[in-house]
Design a protein around this motif. Structure first.
Motif, PDB file in Angstrom:
ATOM      1  N   VAL A  88      32.388   5.478 -46.915  1.00  0.00           N
ATOM      2  CA  VAL A  88      30.995   5.492 -46.466  1.00  0.00           C
ATOM      3  C   VAL A  88      30.112   6.219 -47.483  1.00  0.00           C
ATOM      4  O   VAL A  88      29.019   5.747 -47.841  1.00  0.00           O
ATOM      5  CB  VAL A  88      30.876   6.158 -45.081  1.00  0.00           C
ATOM      6  N   ILE A  89      30.590   7.347 -47.995  1.00  0.00           N
ATOM      7  CA  ILE A  89      29.829   8.112 -48.995  1.00  0.00           C
ATOM      8  C   ILE A  89      29.610   7.266 -50.248  1.00  0.00           C
ATOM      9  O   ILE A  89      28.497   7.197 -50.787  1.00  0.00           O
ATOM     10  CB  ILE A  89      30.564   9.418 -49.343  1.00  0.00           C
ATOM     11  N   GLY A  90      30.663   6.608 -50.716  1.00  0.00           N
ATOM     12  CA  GLY A  90      30.544   5.778 -51.910  1.00  0.00           C
ATOM     13  C   GLY A  90      29.583   4.616 -51.719  1.00  0.00           C
ATOM     14  O   GLY A  90      28.789   4.294 -52.616  1.00  0.00           O
ATOM     15  N   ALA A  91      29.646   3.973 -50.555  1.00  0.00           N
ATOM     16  CA  ALA A  91      28.770   2.830 -50.290  1.00  0.00           C
ATOM     17  C   ALA A  91      27.303   3.257 -50.250  1.00  0.00           C
ATOM     18  O   ALA A  91      26.415   2.532 -50.716  1.00  0.00           O
ATOM     19  CB  ALA A  91      29.164   2.168 -48.971  1.00  0.00           C
ATOM     20  N   ILE A  92      27.041   4.444 -49.713  1.00  0.00           N
ATOM     21  CA  ILE A  92      25.666   4.962 -49.683  1.00  0.00           C
ATOM     22  C   ILE A  92      25.150   5.198 -51.103  1.00  0.00           C
ATOM     23  O   ILE A  92      24.003   4.853 -51.436  1.00  0.00           O
ATOM     24  CB  ILE A  92      25.604   6.265 -48.854  1.00  0.00           C
ATOM     25  N   THR A  95      24.374   1.851 -52.782  1.00  0.00           N
ATOM     26  CA  THR A  95      23.149   1.252 -52.252  1.00  0.00           C
ATOM     27  C   THR A  95      21.910   1.941 -52.818  1.00  0.00           C
ATOM     28  O   THR A  95      20.897   1.288 -53.091  1.00  0.00           O
ATOM     29  CB  THR A  95      23.129   1.356 -50.715  1.00  0.00           C
ATOM     30  N   ALA A  96      21.989   3.252 -52.998  1.00  0.00           N
ATOM     31  CA  ALA A  96      20.835   4.019 -53.470  1.00  0.00           C
ATOM     32  C   ALA A  96      20.785   4.155 -54.991  1.00  0.00           C
ATOM     33  O   ALA A  96      19.867   4.800 -55.521  1.00  0.00           O
ATOM     34  CB  ALA A  96      20.863   5.409 -52.838  1.00  0.00           C
ATOM     35  N   ASN A 165      15.435  -6.412 -54.853  1.00  0.00           N
ATOM     36  CA  ASN A 165      16.593  -5.530 -54.939  1.00  0.00           C
ATOM     37  C   ASN A 165      17.513  -5.650 -53.735  1.00  0.00           C
ATOM     38  O   ASN A 165      18.654  -5.177 -53.759  1.00  0.00           O
ATOM     39  CB  ASN A 165      16.142  -4.070 -55.094  1.00  0.00           C
ATOM     40  N   ALA A 166      17.026  -6.276 -52.669  1.00  0.00           N
ATOM     41  CA  ALA A 166      17.880  -6.526 -51.504  1.00  0.00           C
ATOM     42  C   ALA A 166      19.070  -7.400 -51.882  1.00  0.00           C
ATOM     43  O   ALA A 166      20.093  -7.395 -51.184  1.00  0.00           O
ATOM     44  CB  ALA A 166      17.074  -7.206 -50.399  1.00  0.00           C
ATOM     45  N   THR A 167      18.952  -8.121 -52.993  1.00  0.00           N
ATOM     46  CA  THR A 167      20.035  -8.969 -53.476  1.00  0.00           C
ATOM     47  C   THR A 167      21.342  -8.190 -53.616  1.00  0.00           C
ATOM     48  O   THR A 167      22.417  -8.707 -53.322  1.00  0.00           O
ATOM     49  CB  THR A 167      19.650  -9.595 -54.838  1.00  0.00           C
ATOM     50  N   PHE A 168      21.257  -6.947 -54.059  1.00  0.00           N
ATOM     51  CA  PHE A 168      22.479  -6.144 -54.200  1.00  0.00           C
ATOM     52  C   PHE A 168      22.530  -4.966 -53.229  1.00  0.00           C
ATOM     53  O   PHE A 168      23.609  -4.484 -52.891  1.00  0.00           O
ATOM     54  CB  PHE A 168      22.643  -5.644 -55.643  1.00  0.00           C
ATOM     55  N   GLN A 169      21.392  -4.511 -52.745  1.00  0.00           N
ATOM     56  CA  GLN A 169      21.395  -3.356 -51.840  1.00  0.00           C
ATOM     57  C   GLN A 169      21.951  -3.699 -50.458  1.00  0.00           C
ATOM     58  O   GLN A 169      22.707  -2.921 -49.874  1.00  0.00           O
ATOM     59  CB  GLN A 169      19.977  -2.797 -51.715  1.00  0.00           C
ATOM     60  N   ILE A 170      21.599  -4.868 -49.922  1.00  0.00           N
ATOM     61  CA  ILE A 170      22.099  -5.254 -48.596  1.00  0.00           C
ATOM     62  C   ILE A 170      23.619  -5.422 -48.590  1.00  0.00           C
ATOM     63  O   ILE A 170      24.301  -4.885 -47.703  1.00  0.00           O
ATOM     64  CB  ILE A 170      21.387  -6.528 -48.095  1.00  0.00           C
ATOM     65  N   PRO A 171      24.213  -6.160 -49.552  1.00  0.00           N
ATOM     66  CA  PRO A 171      25.678  -6.283 -49.553  1.00  0.00           C
ATOM     67  C   PRO A 171      26.396  -4.942 -49.610  1.00  0.00           C
ATOM     68  O   PRO A 171      27.412  -4.745 -48.931  1.00  0.00           O
ATOM     69  CB  PRO A 171      25.963  -7.119 -50.805  1.00  0.00           C
ATOM     70  N   ALA A 173      25.181  -2.000 -48.605  1.00  0.00           N
ATOM     71  CA  ALA A 173      24.923  -1.243 -47.380  1.00  0.00           C
ATOM     72  C   ALA A 173      25.753  -1.774 -46.216  1.00  0.00           C
ATOM     73  O   ALA A 173      26.183  -0.997 -45.347  1.00  0.00           O
ATOM     74  CB  ALA A 173      23.436  -1.305 -47.032  1.00  0.00           C
ATOM     75  N   VAL A 174      25.997  -3.079 -46.192  1.00  0.00           N
ATOM     76  CA  VAL A 174      26.766  -3.689 -45.101  1.00  0.00           C
ATOM     77  C   VAL A 174      28.159  -3.086 -44.994  1.00  0.00           C
ATOM     78  O   VAL A 174      28.743  -2.990 -43.902  1.00  0.00           O
ATOM     79  CB  VAL A 174      26.847  -5.220 -45.309  1.00  0.00           C
TER      80      VAL A 174
END
Length: 521
Positions: A88-92, A95-96, A165-171, A173-174
């Protein structure tokens, strides 16, 4: 607290770790070539792309080493929960991320968690699974990877039309959601009965075995037989003292350790994982562009999901060796065919195609269709053979004494070679072009030869060691289980002729003679 004891429900929770691994494979495949990604991260060159892709494998290698040190101390379940939090930490962070360096750090952390999932998860499943479906349950780890890859590819493909940027941020974050769900659900899973026994918590181990394999009845013959095996294995371990690092390097254990390591090494060197990461580049070589290229690439992931099913259904009937040997021969064929088609019908593109420096070789016409077909056939073969068995084999060949540590070592080999292959592939496409497929094809030749001469058959065999002499089951000392298979030096190509059912014999003995007390016949 309520416990989940259905073996398939437990497996579905454990393999969420594989789902998260699959998410990574396809998200980058769909994201790397998009305009928003290039703009946000400064159009990474081939080496930077390789570093971004390989970072998760590097982190996974470190995660395996972490699991090695703690898997026997903390146990399987708590370690998986630690992995969930780390992911979870890595995914955050991913995303950021605002630049390549931050993205690589986030992917390293996610990879660290994946290393824990992939070394601890199969070990846990092997230790709770009934032996007759052990291969099937562990193969579900690979199936979850394929489902993760397929799901994330279509998520990434769908959001790519936002052109933001949602192109890569959404995947990215999911990925947080399934990791959080896994953390919570792990509270409801039982501990590994074999780990409990290793900590002298025999009453708890017996209770877990009863819940898993006896419908709650601790006096069931199967439960008692398995408990007796585990108990005697514990007595043997106790007599040998604490596990030492030197045991993993002991020449007596060399074949056993090496085949577990090499089943992962050959899986990575088969080329399939590298090609999945960079599938859009391969289809650019085959003359595909735009949405057609992305749609064709998505078929790879569908094939991956569908063709893993035969392995899940039949691996415990067909066995490990036939699948590995067939897979090596066929993957070699498809890779050599691809290399030949590109060499004969393709041509070089100095500087790369359409500003993409990785794509320096292109083929058109009927030959391009043949290249795409060969790629599909490669994925189909891999998904049915080496991919699932690479998780099954190491989890079942090691004795309880050092199973956790040995599986961690074997899985770390998967990730360090995954790191190398992921990093090597873009520069290889750029500089070697069609010869890259020739190299991977030759690796499959070596893998097939190694499997034939050194990989014994393990289907249906008990995980525990040889029984000590006992008046009611002394005949069982003569039967081959996995420990004796290696100890007696049975030639790998003759190992299928020793498919005895030692645990089944013990169950029959208990049924015939009754039970005096828990674990005694």
């Amino acid at each position: 607290m309520a416990k989940i004891t259905n073996i398939y429900a437990i497996t579905s929770i454990i393999i969420i770790g594989g789902l998260l691994q699959g998410f990574d494979i396809s998200s980058l495949s769909a994201i790397l070539s998009t305009s928003p990604f290039k703009k946000h991260y400064g159009s990474p060159d081939a080496n930077s792309q390789a570093g971004i892709t390989a970072s998760i494998s590097g982190g996974s290698f470190l995660g395996c080493l972490f699991a090695f040190t703690l898997i026997d101390r903390l146990g399987r379940k708590p370690l998986l929960q630690i992995g969930s939090v780390i992911f979870v930490i890595g995914a955050i962070i991913c995303t950021a991320s605002v630049d390549v360096a931050m993205l690589i750090v986030g992917r390293l952390i996610c990879g660290f968690a994946v290393g824990i999932f992939t070394s601890v998860g199969p070990t846990y499943l092997a230790e709770i699974a009934p032996r007759h479906i052990r291969g099937r349950l562990i193969s579900l780890q690979q199936w979850s990877i394929t489902w993760g890859a397929l799901t994330m590819y279509y998520i990434s493909f769908g959001v790519s039309f936002t052109r933001t940027n949602a192109t890569f941020q959404i995947p990215w974050a999911v990925q947080i959601l399934p990791a959080g769900v896994m953390f919570v659900l792990l509270f409801f899973l039982p501990r590994s009965p074999r780990w409990l026994a290793s900590k002298d918590r025999l009453d708890e181990a017996l209770q877990v075995l009863a819940e898993l394999h006896g419908g709650g009845d601790s006096s069931a013959p199967l439960v008692q037989a398995e408990f007796l095996e585990i108990k005697e294995a514990m007595e043997l371990n106790s007599a040998m003292g604490h596990i030492q690092w030197s045991e993993l390097a002991d020449p007596k254990n060399f074949q056993r350790i090496s085949v577990g390591v090499f089943v992962h090494i050959w899986t990575q060197l088969s080329g399939n994982n590298a090609l999945l990461y960079y599938i859009t580049y391969i289809f650019q070589m085959a003359g595909l562009t735009g949405n057609i290229k992305l749609t064709a690439a998505s078929i790879q992931y569908v094939i991956n999901v569908v063709m893993t099913l035969p392995a899940i259904l039949f691996v415990d009937n067909i066995g490990r060796r036939p699948a590995l040997l067939f897979g090596s021969v066929m993957m070699m064929t498809w890779l050599y065919a691809t290399a030949g088609l590109l060499k004969v019908y393709g041509y070089g593109i100095p500087g790369g195609l359409d500003g993409q420096p990785v794509v320096t070789w292109v083929v058109h016409g009927a030959a391009s269709k043949a290249v795409i077909s060969s790629t599909y056939l490669l994925v189909a073969t891999y998904s049915t053979t080496w991919a699932p068995i690479s998780w099954v084999y190491p989890a079942e060949i090691y004795p309880l004494r050092f199973r956790g540590k040995a599986v961690s070592v074997a899985t770390s080999a998967n990730w360090i070679f995954g790191f190398a292959i992921s990093y090597f592939t873009p520069p290889a496409f750029q500089n070697l072009a069609w010869k890259t497929f020739l190299i991977f094809g030759t690796f499959n030749v070596a893998a097939g030869l190694h499997a034939y001469f050194f990989f014994p058959e393990t289907k249906g065999k008990s995980l525990e060691g040889r029984m000590s002499p006992h008046p009611l089951h002394s005949l069982l000392t003569k039967l081959l289980d996995i420990d004796e298979l290696f100890a007696k030096g049975v030639k790998a190509w003759r190992s299928t002729s020793h498919a005895t059912d030692r645990l089944g014999e013990l169950v029959q003995t208990i049924e015939q003679h009754g039970i005096k007390s828990e674990g005694e016949v």
